[in-house]
Scaffold this active site. Structure first.
Site, PDB file in Angstrom:
ATOM      1  N   THR A   1       0.897  -1.068  -0.042  1.00  0.00           N
ATOM      2  CA  THR A   1       0.014   0.118   0.115  1.00  0.00           C
ATOM      3  C   THR A   1       0.583   1.289  -0.093  1.00  0.00           C
ATOM      4  OG1 THR A   1      -1.740  -1.172   1.107  1.00  0.00           O
ATOM      5  CG2 THR A   1      -1.779   1.231   1.312  1.00  0.00           C
TER       6      THR A   1
ATOM      7  N   THR B   1       1.056  -4.247   4.119  1.00  0.00           N
ATOM      8  CA  THR B   1       0.785  -4.469   5.705  1.00  0.00           C
ATOM      9  C   THR B   1      -0.034  -5.884   5.836  1.00  0.00           C
ATOM     10  OG1 THR B   1      -1.518  -3.390   5.354  1.00  0.00           O
ATOM     11  CG2 THR B   1       0.409  -2.010   5.967  1.00  0.00           C
ATOM     12  N   ASP B   2      -0.416  -6.589   4.795  1.00  0.00           N
ATOM     13  CA  ASP B   2      -1.295  -7.823   5.174  1.00  0.00           C
ATOM     14  C   ASP B   2      -0.278  -8.928   5.653  1.00  0.00           C
ATOM     15  OD1 ASP B   2      -3.514  -6.449   4.250  1.00  0.00           O
ATOM     16  OD2 ASP B   2      -3.648  -7.705   2.395  1.00  0.00           O
TER      17      ASP B   2
ATOM     18  N   SER C   1       1.228  -7.517  -0.486  1.00  0.00           N
ATOM     19  CA  SER C   1       2.015  -8.271   0.143  1.00  0.00           C
ATOM     20  C   SER C   1       0.833  -9.566   0.444  1.00  0.00           C
ATOM     21  CB  SER C   1       2.321  -7.742   1.275  1.00  0.00           C
ATOM     22  OG  SER C   1       1.360  -7.249   2.233  1.00  0.00           O
TER      23      SER C   1
END
Length: 337
Positions: free
Chosen positions: A20, A100-101, A67
């Site tokens: 992101t 971030t995932d 990610s």
């Protein structure tokens, strides 16, 4: 591009993987609908002119992925680049931009495998770079500040977002979209960043634990969950498919439904490593515990969540497949990390 050529500033290398922080959308007003991993790292660095006052920054585009699609091959590639840059005598630190995932899994992988002499800091963003209130630029600046700080040396792999410094072992994503999505549930952050002020308030747990080798071949390790009236189909199918390790996201203090416990006991008897974590998000799974009569003792993940426990189990079984049939040794390894 900021003028980062000042010879007295520390040299910091930014390794970009997408996410992101490198995302963009058609509308600045949109922070939820966007395309991740579209903006090159050179553009991310150019967007933060104050970096030139902190470090001599150079950037490398290692990958450009969302990610959620993280793969072991990229972990291997990241490990190679971290090893390469940390071996350069004038490199003071490494910053990795990430989605971030799966950030907490990558950070855990790096913590477990990288014993480098420089600071390694992972950062990200909850909003795309084109958002009206993008958090990526400040997160990147703060990450470079931490990587350039002498106080960060010896602290293990760190994660910097939202002006907080977290230990890779502890941090987890706890919100779908908020800028303060990352927390360390058990112990809190290890420090904070406020403008140029970098302050560590506690020592990360086990920063000097022995590093595990980066696998050349990865075992099959999967996550299952315990909940009201689970079936055993998934466990039986995974065993039939050749799974070598299972992490169960169990209820409460590692409690496993009797049906699932029986399936996991059969899996353990077949030579599959079984590790219990908790799905609650915080707390420690007691050692030892028997989820069902005659089910045998399953290994406790301690306070690691299921996904961090999976990373450790992946690396442990890759280094020593015999651990799958030696619960005592595997438990000792989990206790050490």
């Amino acid at each position: 591009m900021p003028d980062s050529s000042h010879p007295r500033l520390p040299r910091i290398v930014v390794l970009a993987t997408g996410g992101t922080i490198a995302g963009s959308s058609g509308s600045p007003a949109s922070s939820a609908h966007y395309q991740a991993a579209t903006v090159p790292v050179s553009q991310l660095v150019q967007a933060v002119p104050p970096l030139a006052d902190v470090a001599r920054v150079e950037a490398e585009q290692v990958a450009q992925v969302d990610s959620k699609d993280m793969m072991f091959g990229l972990w291997q590639q990241l490990a190679e680049r971290v090893a390469h840059w940390s071996a350069q005598p004038d490199v003071a630190g490494i910053v990795i931009t990430h989605g971030t995932d799966t950030l907490e899994e990558t950070a855990m992988f790096l913590q477990l495998t990288q014993a480098c002499p420089v600071s390694v800091v992972v950062t990200a963003a909850m909003r795309p770079s084109t958002s009206l209130s993008a958090d990526g630029p400040l997160n990147l600046l703060d990450a470079v500040r931490v990587a350039a700080s002498a106080d960060a040396l010896g602290q293990g792999v760190l994660v910097v977002l939202n002006q907080q410094i977290h230990a890779a072992r502890d941090v987890t994503k706890a919100h779908t979209s908020a800028v303060d999505a990352f927390v360390s549930p058990m112990a809190g952050p290890v420090g904070f960043v406020q403008d140029a002020y970098v302050r560590f308030t506690r020592q990360p747990a086990r920063p000097d634990a022995a590093r595990l080798p980066v696998p050349t071949a990865w075992p099959m390790v999967e996550v299952v969950a315990s909940y009201a009236q689970p079936g055993r189909v998934a466990v039986d199918a995974l065993v039939a498919a050749g799974v070598e390790g299972l992490v169960v996201a169990a209820a409460g203090n590692g409690s496993v439904h009797e049906t699932l416990a029986a399936a996991l006991a059969d899996a353990a008897a077949a030579g599959v490593a079984v590790v219990r974590s908790s799905r609650t998000g915080a707390g420690h799974v007691a050692i030892p515990a028997r989820p069902a009569p005659d089910a045998g003792i399953f290994v406790s993940a301690g306070d690691l969540n299921a996904y961090k426990a999976r990373v450790l189990l992946l690396l442990a079984l890759a280094a020593d497949p015999g651990l799958a049939r030696d619960a005592a040794r595997l438990q000792a390894l989990f206790a050490a990390y």
